[in-house]
Motif scaffolding. Structure first.
Motif, PDB file in Angstrom:
ATOM      1  N   PRO A  19       0.797  -1.228   0.000  1.00 24.24           N
ATOM      2  CA  PRO A  19       0.000   0.000   0.000  1.00 24.24           C
ATOM      3  C   PRO A  19       0.832   1.282   0.000  1.00 24.24           C
ATOM      4  O   PRO A  19       0.366   2.308  -0.497  1.00 24.24           O
ATOM      5  N   ARG A  20       2.045   1.229   0.514  1.00 24.50           N
ATOM      6  CA  ARG A  20       2.894   2.422   0.484  1.00 24.50           C
ATOM      7  C   ARG A  20       3.242   2.789  -0.958  1.00 24.50           C
ATOM      8  O   ARG A  20       3.234   3.968  -1.339  1.00 24.50           O
ATOM      9  N   SER A  21       3.555   1.801  -1.777  1.00 24.31           N
ATOM     10  CA  SER A  21       3.819   2.049  -3.197  1.00 24.31           C
ATOM     11  C   SER A  21       2.550   2.503  -3.914  1.00 24.31           C
ATOM     12  O   SER A  21       2.602   3.381  -4.785  1.00 24.31           O
TER      13      SER A  21
ATOM     14  N   ALA B 296       0.132   4.200  -2.682  1.00 27.40           N
ATOM     15  CA  ALA B 296      -0.097   5.612  -2.353  1.00 27.40           C
ATOM     16  C   ALA B 296       0.754   6.529  -3.218  1.00 27.40           C
ATOM     17  O   ALA B 296       0.296   7.589  -3.656  1.00 27.40           O
TER      18      ALA B 296
ATOM     19  N   TRP C 263      -3.818  -6.053   4.801  1.00 31.24           N
ATOM     20  CA  TRP C 263      -3.161  -4.767   4.940  1.00 31.24           C
ATOM     21  C   TRP C 263      -3.936  -3.919   5.958  1.00 31.24           C
ATOM     22  O   TRP C 263      -5.168  -3.980   5.998  1.00 31.24           O
TER      23      TRP C 263
ATOM     24  N   ASP D  76       0.087   5.314  10.481  1.00 31.79           N
ATOM     25  CA  ASP D  76      -0.359   6.703  10.386  1.00 31.79           C
ATOM     26  C   ASP D  76       0.536   7.557  11.270  1.00 31.79           C
ATOM     27  O   ASP D  76       0.814   7.202  12.426  1.00 31.79           O
TER      28      ASP D  76
ATOM     29  N   LEU E 278       4.090   0.812   7.410  1.00 25.80           N
ATOM     30  CA  LEU E 278       2.710   1.232   7.207  1.00 25.80           C
ATOM     31  C   LEU E 278       2.091   1.661   8.538  1.00 25.80           C
ATOM     32  O   LEU E 278       1.553   0.841   9.291  1.00 25.80           O
TER      33      LEU E 278
ATOM     34  N   TYR F 144      -2.697   5.507   3.747  1.00 21.27           N
ATOM     35  CA  TYR F 144      -2.452   4.550   2.677  1.00 21.27           C
ATOM     36  C   TYR F 144      -3.724   3.775   2.353  1.00 21.27           C
ATOM     37  O   TYR F 144      -4.550   3.530   3.234  1.00 21.27           O
TER      38      TYR F 144
ATOM     39  N   GLU G 161       9.122   8.323  -3.419  1.00 19.89           N
ATOM     40  CA  GLU G 161       9.055   9.327  -2.360  1.00 19.89           C
ATOM     41  C   GLU G 161      10.280  10.234  -2.381  1.00 19.89           C
ATOM     42  O   GLU G 161      10.169  11.454  -2.197  1.00 19.89           O
TER      43      GLU G 161
ATOM     44  N   ALA H 191       8.510   2.262  -3.610  1.00 21.04           N
ATOM     45  CA  ALA H 191       7.885   3.339  -2.830  1.00 21.04           C
ATOM     46  C   ALA H 191       8.900   4.396  -2.440  1.00 21.04           C
ATOM     47  O   ALA H 191       8.640   5.603  -2.556  1.00 21.04           O
TER      48      ALA H 191
END
Length: 426
Positions: free
Chosen positions: A54-56, A58, A92, A405, A403, A98, A323, A319
């Protein structure tokens, strides 16, 4: 043939992988004239696991990439972790920062999609252009690049006040500035092969096998993992990544290790059968944990693999390349808007600190992790005992995939974020 000087750009980006294309996209969005140089032509194959956390995802969404299944992406909802005795399916996490899904797609056209997105934003993409070295002004500052253009290898010089090196693990551009790879930072190796596999190609989970053993040394547990990522087109990407912290790192035949591991998979999957393979076994190095620094020097910024930005915990690079390209573009735009050379240079020198603030504590933690699992008894303890607790493995998933917040979140988020804050940065 004499070298001629091509028209100038505001920024030259060397390499149209995920990091270079992201940098070019964000620079062009800010109105800068960007020349994106790529040595190959698209589509082109590249060694990768082809699985995106999920980081990628995003990072792709931020660039406006359509990640729908109708656009050729295969979605997954989590990670399946496998040992000899236990299998866990971990979804996930649900986070504000994400999406709650991962993706898979081969690099054959993945990089092309990102490069074309940069072009849509206004960047100038030039393929079949092999950059060979940076050029320097009289003060020793990078002021462009030398390249060989097209099939005839015509020598060309391109000028720009700033160069972003996204040329991958080789680090040719960085080496020209004397920025050598640091041996005290983690390094990994990955090998992969495509197979036709009806049983796994449309799996809802990415799959990670934690027990890697070679047939010649079955008692030694390698510090790494094997993966099976479904591609949704009848094929899977089967591969493995191993870290350099084990005593046997230099002696292991990783291609054979891949075959030894696949020989332990269920026979009905067909991964033991060479006739189901689609292409050869390919390998690549994984430069981890900021193993090439500083990330800015004399008019050149390093992003992605060129700056050793692969995650030491899980070997993910896409990712972090994207970034770092985003951060580099923001810094570069501010610097090039400065009204004097000293102010421009002062702005550019903030880039290493910004990258360190973004990932330095986490990567230092990753370096400690790499050293620990280099000991077979520690790796064995992690796999045998850790897998018995679903709660612990949910924590491990968040930690290894980075991952959380940043604000709020659950107790796991707060613990991981707190550890990053108190860990000295690399």
């Amino acid at each position: 043939m004499n070298t001629h000087v091509a028209p100038a750009a505001d920024v030259i980006v060397v390499g149209a992988g995920p990091g270079g294309s992201a940098a070019a996209y964000y620079l062009a969005q800010r109105g800068l004239d960007v020349l994106l140089l790529e040595k190959t032509q698209f589509p082109r194959e590249k060694v990768c696991g082809d699985g995106l956390t999920p980081r990628s995802v995003a990072a792709l969404l931020k660039m406006g990439i359509d990640t729908s299944e109708g656009n050729g992406w295969t979605r997954n909802k989590g990670l399946r972790v496998v040992t000899r005795d236990i299998t866990l399916e971990l979804d996930w996490p649900t986070l504000d920062a994400y999406p709650a899904y991962g993706l898979s797609r081969t690099r054959l056209d993945f990089d092309d999609l990102l490069a074309q997105r940069a072009v849509e934003a206004g960047a100038r993409l030039q393929t079949a252009t092999q950059v060979t070295a940076p050029t320097f002004d009289l003060a020793g500052r990078v002021n462009g690049v030398q390249a060989l253009l097209g099939p005839d290898k015509e020598p060309v010089t391109y000028r720009a006040p700033l160069v972003i090196a996204a040329d991958g693990v080789s680090g040719r551009m960085a080496l020209a500035l004397g920025l050598n790879r640091r041996d005290d930072r983690p390094m990994g190796v990955a090998v992969r092969r495509y197979y036709y596999c009806d049983a796994k190609h449309d799996d809802d989970y990415l799959e990670s096998w934690l027990e890697l053993r070679s047939a010649s040394d079955p008692d030694t547990l390698q510090p790494g993992y094997g993966w099976i990522f479904g591609l949704g087109d009848g094929r899977i990407n089967a591969g493995l990544g191993v870290l350099n912290s084990s005593a046997s790192y230099q002696q292991v035949n990783y291609r054979q290790l891949l075959l030894d591991w696949l020989a332990a998979t269920p026979e009905e999957w067909g991964l033991r059968d060479e006739s189901n393979a689609d292409g050869p076994i390919r390998g690549a190095a994984l430069p981890m944990g900021f193993n090439r620094v500083p990330h800015y020097s004399r008019g050149m910024m390093l992003i992605g693999d060129s700056g050793g930005m692969v995650n030491p915990f899980n070997g993910e690079g896409i990712a972090y390349a994207m970034e770092s390209g985003d951060i580099a573009a923001e810094v570069a735009a501010k610097a090039l808007a400065a009204n004097s050379s000293p102010r421009r240079e002062a702005a550019l020198r903030t880039y290493p600190d910004q990258i360190s603030d973004h990932l330095g504590g986490y990567y230092r933690m990753g370096g400690i992790f790499v050293k620990l699992i280099g000991h077979p008894e520690v790796m064995r303890l992690c796999t045998e005992q850790g897998m018995k607790s679903r709660t612990l493995m949910r924590f491990v998933l968040k930690l290894l995939a980075n991952l959380t917040d940043a604000r709020g979140g659950d107790a796991m988020d707060r613990i991981i974020n707190g550890l990053q804050r108190v860990t000295p940065k690399v």
